[in-house]
Motif scaffolding. Structure first.
Motif, PDB file in Angstrom:
ATOM      1  N   GLY A  78       0.792  -1.207   0.000  1.00 51.68           N
ATOM      2  CA  GLY A  78       0.000   0.000   0.000  1.00 51.68           C
ATOM      3  C   GLY A  78       0.829   1.264   0.000  1.00 51.68           C
ATOM      4  O   GLY A  78       2.051   1.231  -0.177  1.00 51.68           O
ATOM      5  N   PRO A  79       0.203   2.404   0.227  1.00 46.77           N
ATOM      6  CA  PRO A  79       0.922   3.667   0.223  1.00 46.77           C
ATOM      7  C   PRO A  79       1.698   3.864   1.517  1.00 46.77           C
ATOM      8  O   PRO A  79       1.550   3.113   2.489  1.00 46.77           O
ATOM      9  N   ASN A  80       2.557   4.864   1.517  1.00 49.76           N
ATOM     10  CA  ASN A  80       3.119   5.380   2.759  1.00 49.76           C
ATOM     11  C   ASN A  80       2.253   6.553   3.208  1.00 49.76           C
ATOM     12  O   ASN A  80       2.062   7.506   2.446  1.00 49.76           O
ATOM     13  N   ILE A  81       1.728   6.467   4.402  1.00 52.65           N
ATOM     14  CA  ILE A  81       0.928   7.548   4.995  1.00 52.65           C
ATOM     15  C   ILE A  81       1.676   8.002   6.236  1.00 52.65           C
ATOM     16  O   ILE A  81       1.652   7.333   7.278  1.00 52.65           O
ATOM     17  N   GLU A  82       2.357   9.130   6.141  1.00 48.85           N
ATOM     18  CA  GLU A  82       3.313   9.548   7.157  1.00 48.85           C
ATOM     19  C   GLU A  82       2.832  10.840   7.825  1.00 48.85           C
ATOM     20  O   GLU A  82       2.825  11.894   7.219  1.00 48.85           O
ATOM     21  N   PHE A  83       2.442  10.714   9.071  1.00 49.25           N
ATOM     22  CA  PHE A  83       1.931  11.865   9.809  1.00 49.25           C
ATOM     23  C   PHE A  83       3.047  12.708  10.425  1.00 49.25           C
ATOM     24  O   PHE A  83       2.780  13.802  10.930  1.00 49.25           O
ATOM     25  N   ASP A  84       4.280  12.226  10.404  1.00 47.22           N
ATOM     26  CA  ASP A  84       5.376  13.006  10.975  1.00 47.22           C
ATOM     27  C   ASP A  84       5.646  14.282  10.192  1.00 47.22           C
ATOM     28  O   ASP A  84       6.186  15.250  10.730  1.00 47.22           O
TER      29      ASP A  84
END
Length: 768
Positions: free
Chosen positions: A430-436
């Motif tokens: 899947g995608p990378n979902i990066e909240f940082d």
């Protein structure tokens, strides 16, 4: 400030840098030099003595090829138009190309993008040829300038005929990186002293004589300029093709000059890429910049332009560190896209082509890398460039992954295409979902403001900063009190692989404390209280739920519950960002855990975590840089100095560039090279003298007298520690001998792995 960097000086300095020496030898393991001006990139290969890369754009992917319902986009590569280009000479009757004679030396003019090489040609090696190749920073075009000085170093007069050859590919690329050499044509523009080459690919390459030439050849095969010089004969003067040909490599020859001992002659040419089929106006703009100046004057002007751009490095640096500082600033500048349009200002993670693996070239704009690049630009006084990167992100389109984020948002959850659109770096997981990235952006904006940046940017973009970045972080706090599970810094992707990473929450704390201060400055007490209270709540939850039985911060709540493989170097940012007291129990426990578990087998640097994959287990130069200020603030000065001496020594041996990785077994450069934010930017931040940040939100986290029994946010999760073999969490003085350089429990990479394996085992950077 520019000057020639000498390898001999590097050899004397590798073990004499401030702060200590490494137990291993620094050595050359990277053979490329890169030049760019924000419009294109070119690279010189020491091994082949040639410029063999010319990317039509600095970034890897311009934009998505087609719509994708799952938001996992395919994209065309920026084309590499160059096969090779280089100078040559006929000395008397002997013709030689520089690609086929020994290389005496190569390197940067320090603090610039100017690549300098030196060769000797002719009978008795009687002529020294020094070349200078660069993309001029004052020309807003994708153009490469090539200068060569031919100097008679013998005791007798010699006849020298300077030559240059241009082998570029303008056939079909089929959406890939490498165009073919089929169907190429050329024509001569006498008024502009320019040869145009064109073919099935869109666009025109223009080879312009910036010094007089007497012959121009477009002949292919046995009569080509390349073959004729090798045979010692004049190139023909066929200045146009009569139709499409294959594998054309045009050549220029200047008039023959008779040089007395000590005399010299110069040759100057340029290579310009024009997406418009009519390259004439672009050549006119280049000619305006050149202004009829002699080659030596063009070189002097470019050096002066760099000198004018640079700020004064900090006092107290050694000569070697000053060179590294200036070249790092130049790398940051080269890594920023200057093309007009929505992509202007973005900063690439690395400069291509690195070690040559196409799938390991990070000339892509990651939010995270860009944050550290902005911090480096700010701390080196380059506020205009820092603001351009900040505004690029504030003006970029809203993100596409609202379903995962939970509300409209502005900062990309992973990275950007060249046109400024969001891209989430999908793979089978899947995608990378990066909240940082939300917190990191706010921290980098704070770095810009603390360096003297224009505070009006906050007021101008407050609705975005508050409503589409800071409020997003507030909304992402989950029931355990930390930021919800994401892909975070090491990009584990999605589909059940996401976790509640400590790094993401640390970035949120730092970012929310920054924005709370700005809200106070605007008189918005409610917003300031909301952001500060959220940051303090996350900080409390991290101490309570993200520390192991020794009190060391761990990679994620989920890893702590599992009870193993939870040591993560990214947790050092708790110290660097002023979230915990550098001399407190949590800081020392965390540093001891990192030292005990993540020291690579070479004994100095650090891997990024103990997950065990090849990529994870190499030495991460970025991690080394981020540990340097934290180790110093916590009292581990000897280990801090050893890391600094080792990493600086490696860069001095490799043309002042920092790599993504050092091989864990050998120390050789690996990964993408040179790194921009994770390399040059992080180095400047580490060397800036500012150390770690002051207390976030005005106070360090409250720490228990003894480590808590933690559950990571789930019941019955109390675990023992794989956090290392040090004492009770760092309550005693830090080690004073080797800094705790054991590698107990840490996975070591096999020293027998071939470098090619790197192209297939990525965790962090999976490409579309």
């Amino acid at each position: 400030m520019t000057g020639t960097y000498r390898a001999a000086a590097a050899a004397l300095l590798i073990f004499g840098l401030a702060g200590g020496a490494s137990a291993q030898d620094a050595s050359r393991s990277f053979e490329r030099l890169v030049t760019g001006n924000g419009w294109a990139m070119a690279s010189y290969d020491r091994a082949s003595h040639r410029i063999d890369t010319f990317l039509e754009h600095p970034y890897r992917f311009a934009g998505p090829r087609d719509a994708a319902p799952d938001l996992c986009f395919a994209a065309d590569e920026s084309r590499d138009l160059a096969f090779d280009t280089y100078f040559g000479a006929r000395v008397g009757a002997t013709g030689e190309w520089l690609s086929e004679v020994a290389l005496d030396e190569a390197g940067y003019e320090v603090g610039t993008n100017i690549i300098r090489t030196s060769h000797h040609v002719g009978p008795g090696r009687s002529v020294r040829v020094t070349t200078y190749t660069f993309m001029p920073t004052e020309v807003d075009q994708p153009v490469l300038v090539m200068l060569a000085r031919y100097e008679n170093v013998s005791t007798a007069s010699v006849e020298v005929t300077p030559h240059a050859v241009f082998n570029f590919r303008l056939g079909n690329a089929g959406g890939g990186r490498e165009p073919s050499s089929d169907g190429e044509e050329a024509s001569w523009d006498d008024g502009r002293a320019t040869l145009y080459e064109y073919g099935p690919s869109q666009g025109t390459i223009a080879y312009t004589a910036l010094s007089p030439v007497s012959r121009v050849s477009t002949t292919v095969g046995g009569g080509s300029a390349y073959e004729r010089l090798k045979s010692g004969t004049d190139i023909d003067d066929a200045r146009a093709t009569t139709g499409p040909v294959n594998d054309m490599a045009p050549g220029f020859a200047a008039a023959t000059a008779t040089l007395a001992p000590g005399e010299d002659v110069w040759m100057a040419s340029s290579v310009l890429w024009a997406l418009d089929e009519d390259a004439g106006p672009d050549i006119d703009a280049l000619r305006t910049w050149a202004a009829g100046r002699a080659p030596a004057a063009l070189l002097a002007a470019e050096k002066s332009a760099w000198d004018a751009w640079h700020t004064t490095p900090p006092s107290g640096l050694s000569d070697a560190q000053r060179d590294l500082w200036l070249q790092s600033a130049a790398i940051l500048r080269m890594g920023q896209v200057r093309e007009a349009g929505p992509g202007f200002g973005q900063i690439l993670a690395s400069l291509p082509p690195g070690l040559g693996f196409v799938d390991a070239q990070w000339n892509i704009s990651w939010v995270r890398d860009m944050a550290y690049a902005v911090a480096g630009l700010a701390r080196s006084g380059h506020l205009a460039e820092a603001r351009a990167a900040i505004e690029f992100q504030l003006k970029a389109p809203r993100g596409r992954h609202e379903s995962e984020v939970g509300m409209p948002y502005r900062i990309s959850i992973t990275r950007y295409f060249g046109n400024g659109e969001e891209e989430s770096d999908c793979n089978a997981d899947g995608p990378n979902i990066e909240f940082d990235g939300f917190g990191l952006f706010l921290w980098s904006l704070g770095e810009y403001l603390r360096a003297g940046g224009d505070a009006a940017v906050v007021e101008e973009f407050w609705p975005v900063i508050s409503g589409e970045i800071a409020d997003v972080l507030v909304s992402l706090v989950d029931d355990s009190g930390v930021i919800a599970a994401d892909s975070s810094i090491w990009e584990v992707h999605w589909n059940g692989r996401q976790r509640r990473f400590t790094y993401t929450s640390l970035a949120a704390v730092r970012g929310l404390c920054e924005v709370a201060e700005w809200a106070d400055g605007r008189g918005d007490a409610d917003a300031a209280t909301r952001y500060r209270d959220t940051a303090e709540g996350i900080r409390r939850a991290l101490i309570a739920r993200h520390t192991d039985s020794r009190g060391a911060l761990v990679q994620s709540a989920e890893d702590l519950i599992a009870g193993h493989h939870y040591v993560d170097a990214a947790t050092v940012e708790a110290i660097n960002w002023g979230i915990i007291d550098p001399r407190g129990r949590t800081a020392r426990a965390t540093l001891n855990s990192l030292i005990d578990n993540l020291t690579v087998t070479t004994g100095t640097g650090f891997m990024r975590n103990d997950d065990g994959g090849w990529y994870d287990s190499q030495e991460w130069v970025f991690v080394d840089f981020r540990l340097m200020p934290a180790l110093g603030a916590a009292g581990f000065e000897e280990r801090q100095g050893a890391i600094r001496g080792w990493v600086e020594g490696q860069a001095l041996a490799n043309d002042l560039m920092f790599s993504e990785l050092h091989d864990a077994g050998t120390g050789a450069y690996a990964g993408s090279i040179p790194m921009v934010g994770f390399g040059a930017g992080a180095y400047i931040v580490a060397l800036s003298g500012e150390g770690v940040a002051g207390p976030a939100c005005g106070a360090y986290a409250e720490e228990p007298d003894a480590p808590p029994v933690v559950d990571g946010g789930a019941p019955d999760g109390s675990v023992g520690s794989d956090g290392g073999t040090s004492d009770d969490g760092g309550t005693t003085a830090p080690p004073s001998d080797d800094g705790g350089c054991s590698a107990a429990g840490s996975p070591a990479a096999s020293m027998g792995l071939m470098a090619m394996v790197f192209a297939f085992f990525f965790v962090r950077r999976r490409l579309s």
